[in-house]
Design a protein around this motif. Sequence first.
Motif, PDB file in Angstrom:
ATOM      1  N   THR A  98       0.792  -1.102  -0.148  1.00 60.46           N
ATOM      2  CA  THR A  98       0.041   0.120  -0.076  1.00 60.46           C
ATOM      3  C   THR A  98       1.038   1.248  -0.047  1.00 60.46           C
ATOM      4  O   THR A  98       1.927   1.246   0.528  1.00 60.46           O
ATOM      5  CB  THR A  98      -0.784  -0.090   1.353  1.00 60.46           C
ATOM      6  N   GLU A  99       0.409   2.294  -0.479  1.00 62.76           N
ATOM      7  CA  GLU A  99       1.011   3.596  -0.640  1.00 62.76           C
ATOM      8  C   GLU A  99       0.029   4.717  -0.841  1.00 62.76           C
ATOM      9  O   GLU A  99      -0.844   4.952  -1.111  1.00 62.76           O
ATOM     10  CB  GLU A  99       1.757   3.896  -1.971  1.00 62.76           C
ATOM     11  N   ILE A 100       0.357   5.859   0.237  1.00 64.44           N
ATOM     12  CA  ILE A 100      -0.264   6.898   0.453  1.00 64.44           C
ATOM     13  C   ILE A 100       0.859   8.222  -0.065  1.00 64.44           C
ATOM     14  O   ILE A 100       1.800   8.109   0.347  1.00 64.44           O
ATOM     15  CB  ILE A 100      -0.796   7.212   1.479  1.00 64.44           C
ATOM     16  N   GLY A 101       0.335   9.176  -0.901  1.00 60.33           N
ATOM     17  CA  GLY A 101       1.435  10.065  -1.415  1.00 60.33           C
ATOM     18  C   GLY A 101       0.769  11.352  -1.680  1.00 60.33           C
ATOM     19  O   GLY A 101      -0.282  11.511  -1.861  1.00 60.33           O
ATOM     20  N   TYR A 102       1.618  12.221  -1.809  1.00 65.19           N
ATOM     21  CA  TYR A 102       1.203  13.700  -2.339  1.00 65.19           C
ATOM     22  C   TYR A 102       2.109  14.156  -3.446  1.00 65.19           C
ATOM     23  O   TYR A 102       3.301  14.183  -3.375  1.00 65.19           O
ATOM     24  CB  TYR A 102       1.219  14.655  -1.190  1.00 65.19           C
ATOM     25  N   ILE A 130       9.944  22.098 -11.573  1.00 68.03           N
ATOM     26  CA  ILE A 130      10.061  21.237 -10.505  1.00 68.03           C
ATOM     27  C   ILE A 130       9.024  20.769 -10.135  1.00 68.03           C
ATOM     28  O   ILE A 130       7.708  21.130 -10.038  1.00 68.03           O
ATOM     29  CB  ILE A 130      10.717  21.968  -9.284  1.00 68.03           C
ATOM     30  N   ALA A 131       8.802  19.154 -10.149  1.00 71.25           N
ATOM     31  CA  ALA A 131       7.693  18.396  -9.596  1.00 71.25           C
ATOM     32  C   ALA A 131       8.194  17.350  -8.877  1.00 71.25           C
ATOM     33  O   ALA A 131       9.459  17.160  -8.643  1.00 71.25           O
ATOM     34  CB  ALA A 131       7.058  17.766 -10.941  1.00 71.25           C
ATOM     35  N   GLY A 132       7.261  16.699  -8.141  1.00 77.16           N
ATOM     36  CA  GLY A 132       7.683  15.542  -7.283  1.00 77.16           C
ATOM     37  C   GLY A 132       6.499  14.814  -6.428  1.00 77.16           C
ATOM     38  O   GLY A 132       5.460  15.219  -6.596  1.00 77.16           O
ATOM     39  N   SER A 133       6.949  14.173  -5.717  1.00 76.11           N
ATOM     40  CA  SER A 133       5.926  13.461  -4.715  1.00 76.11           C
ATOM     41  C   SER A 133       6.557  13.016  -3.447  1.00 76.11           C
ATOM     42  O   SER A 133       7.854  12.768  -3.291  1.00 76.11           O
ATOM     43  CB  SER A 133       5.452  12.236  -5.256  1.00 76.11           C
ATOM     44  N   ILE A 134       5.689  12.968  -2.492  1.00 72.89           N
ATOM     45  CA  ILE A 134       6.226  12.465  -0.848  1.00 72.89           C
ATOM     46  C   ILE A 134       5.264  11.452  -0.960  1.00 72.89           C
ATOM     47  O   ILE A 134       3.999  11.534  -0.828  1.00 72.89           O
ATOM     48  CB  ILE A 134       6.083  13.506   0.034  1.00 72.89           C
ATOM     49  N   TYR A 135       5.806  10.243  -0.329  1.00 73.94           N
ATOM     50  CA  TYR A 135       4.983   9.236  -0.233  1.00 73.94           C
ATOM     51  C   TYR A 135       5.675   8.271   1.281  1.00 73.94           C
ATOM     52  O   TYR A 135       6.670   8.195   1.654  1.00 73.94           O
ATOM     53  CB  TYR A 135       5.007   8.223  -1.518  1.00 73.94           C
ATOM     54  N   GLY A 136       4.628   7.183   1.409  1.00 71.23           N
ATOM     55  CA  GLY A 136       4.801   6.424   2.543  1.00 71.23           C
ATOM     56  C   GLY A 136       4.161   5.017   2.067  1.00 71.23           C
ATOM     57  O   GLY A 136       3.080   5.080   1.521  1.00 71.23           O
ATOM     58  N   ASP A 137       4.874   3.943   2.189  1.00 68.14           N
ATOM     59  CA  ASP A 137       4.504   2.637   1.759  1.00 68.14           C
ATOM     60  C   ASP A 137       4.742   1.767   3.141  1.00 68.14           C
ATOM     61  O   ASP A 137       5.471   1.827   4.063  1.00 68.14           O
ATOM     62  CB  ASP A 137       5.494   2.029   0.997  1.00 68.14           C
ATOM     63  N   LEU A 185      11.893  -5.912   4.331  1.00 65.58           N
ATOM     64  CA  LEU A 185      11.342  -4.503   4.555  1.00 65.58           C
ATOM     65  C   LEU A 185       9.809  -4.401   5.151  1.00 65.58           C
ATOM     66  O   LEU A 185       9.061  -5.081   4.666  1.00 65.58           O
ATOM     67  CB  LEU A 185      11.430  -3.746   3.373  1.00 65.58           C
ATOM     68  N   GLN A 186       9.427  -3.605   6.179  1.00 68.76           N
ATOM     69  CA  GLN A 186       8.246  -3.404   6.810  1.00 68.76           C
ATOM     70  C   GLN A 186       7.359  -2.219   6.221  1.00 68.76           C
ATOM     71  O   GLN A 186       6.324  -2.246   6.132  1.00 68.76           O
ATOM     72  CB  GLN A 186       8.340  -3.421   8.297  1.00 68.76           C
ATOM     73  N   GLY A 187       8.290  -1.332   5.539  1.00 71.03           N
ATOM     74  CA  GLY A 187       7.727  -0.064   5.118  1.00 71.03           C
ATOM     75  C   GLY A 187       8.866   0.902   4.776  1.00 71.03           C
ATOM     76  O   GLY A 187       9.894   0.634   5.002  1.00 71.03           O
ATOM     77  N   GLN A 188       8.460   2.103   3.982  1.00 73.44           N
ATOM     78  CA  GLN A 188       9.408   2.958   3.647  1.00 73.44           C
ATOM     79  C   GLN A 188       8.572   4.238   3.503  1.00 73.44           C
ATOM     80  O   GLN A 188       7.546   4.376   3.371  1.00 73.44           O
ATOM     81  CB  GLN A 188      10.062   2.499   2.442  1.00 73.44           C
ATOM     82  N   VAL A 189       9.416   5.235   3.486  1.00 70.60           N
ATOM     83  CA  VAL A 189       8.956   6.703   3.018  1.00 70.60           C
ATOM     84  C   VAL A 189       9.944   7.411   2.224  1.00 70.60           C
ATOM     85  O   VAL A 189      11.185   6.888   2.041  1.00 70.60           O
ATOM     86  CB  VAL A 189       8.975   7.748   4.246  1.00 70.60           C
ATOM     87  N   GLY A 190       9.594   8.018   1.187  1.00 74.73           N
ATOM     88  CA  GLY A 190      10.337   8.633   0.117  1.00 74.73           C
ATOM     89  C   GLY A 190      10.045  10.100  -0.248  1.00 74.73           C
ATOM     90  O   GLY A 190       8.880  10.614  -0.104  1.00 74.73           O
TER      91      GLY A 190
END
Length: 284
Positions: free
Chosen positions: A94-98, A106-113, A127-132
């Motif tokens: 699963t992932e939630i991001g902006y 400039i473009a991009g995204s912030i997310y957590g898995d 791995l249990q999860g990550q943020v990026g």
Amino acid sequence: MKHIIILTALFIFLGFSLSSQAQTETPKRTIATVISGLSYSPKLHYYGRTDELKSSALMPTVLVQFDSLGLYLTGSTVFTTNTVQPLEYAATVTEIGYKFGKKQGIAGSIYGDKFFYQNKTLVQSALQGQVGLNLSHLNKVANINLTSIAAFSDKTDFFASAGLEHPIVMRTGKSVFVVTPTAVANAGTQSFTNTYFKNNKFLGIPISNQSTTQTTQVFNLLSYEFSMPVVWVFNNIFLVATPGYVMPQNVVTTSGNTEVVSRNGTNLFYVNLSLLYSFKVKKG
């Protein structure tokens, strides 16, 4: 999984295609865009590192993007198969991001898995999860992409990627083709390797070796990866083929059983495939 394996990059390409297609449509109030479908990865890898059985994966996937807010949610179920096991449930991702930025500049995204693994034989199952954070400088010559990730297992690993890509858009009637030659260099630590071997003691690799532990905590080049996603868009249907070639670097080895680790980190050619369908949820 690595950027949820292929999904984050895939949705970036789909988003580009959707925006290109939307320019020819009459603007309407859209609450969300939904993309769902099926992806197939014939050679699962994590920065070029494969599991002992070199598994393949089938992934039903759904993305919900709230257009006016920049928020998105993704969910995938991963089924793996290999020479020993038939198709079986391996994980839910699963992932939630902006997402932020425009088509130029400039473009991009912030997310957590968050990862839920049933099959512990996959390299990334440690791995249990990550943020990026993804950042891109979008321009007409070549998009510059930078990524930083903190991934969590027994210890925290830190990854960074730098890459170049050049989308080529072609239109024929109602169809849109997007071809994107891409080159990426990945670097990071490898504490996940120790966790992986702890979870798979049947491999017989001595993970208590102090030099090995110190090696996994060093920030090193992990892989070079070259790919060329080809996206065909017709109405709301997307066909995606992504041929790629990955060259793992600095694969962790341990004294006493180097062969097992080394053969799971060799140059790899793959072609990922996806069939997806998109639709818009409109107000009223």
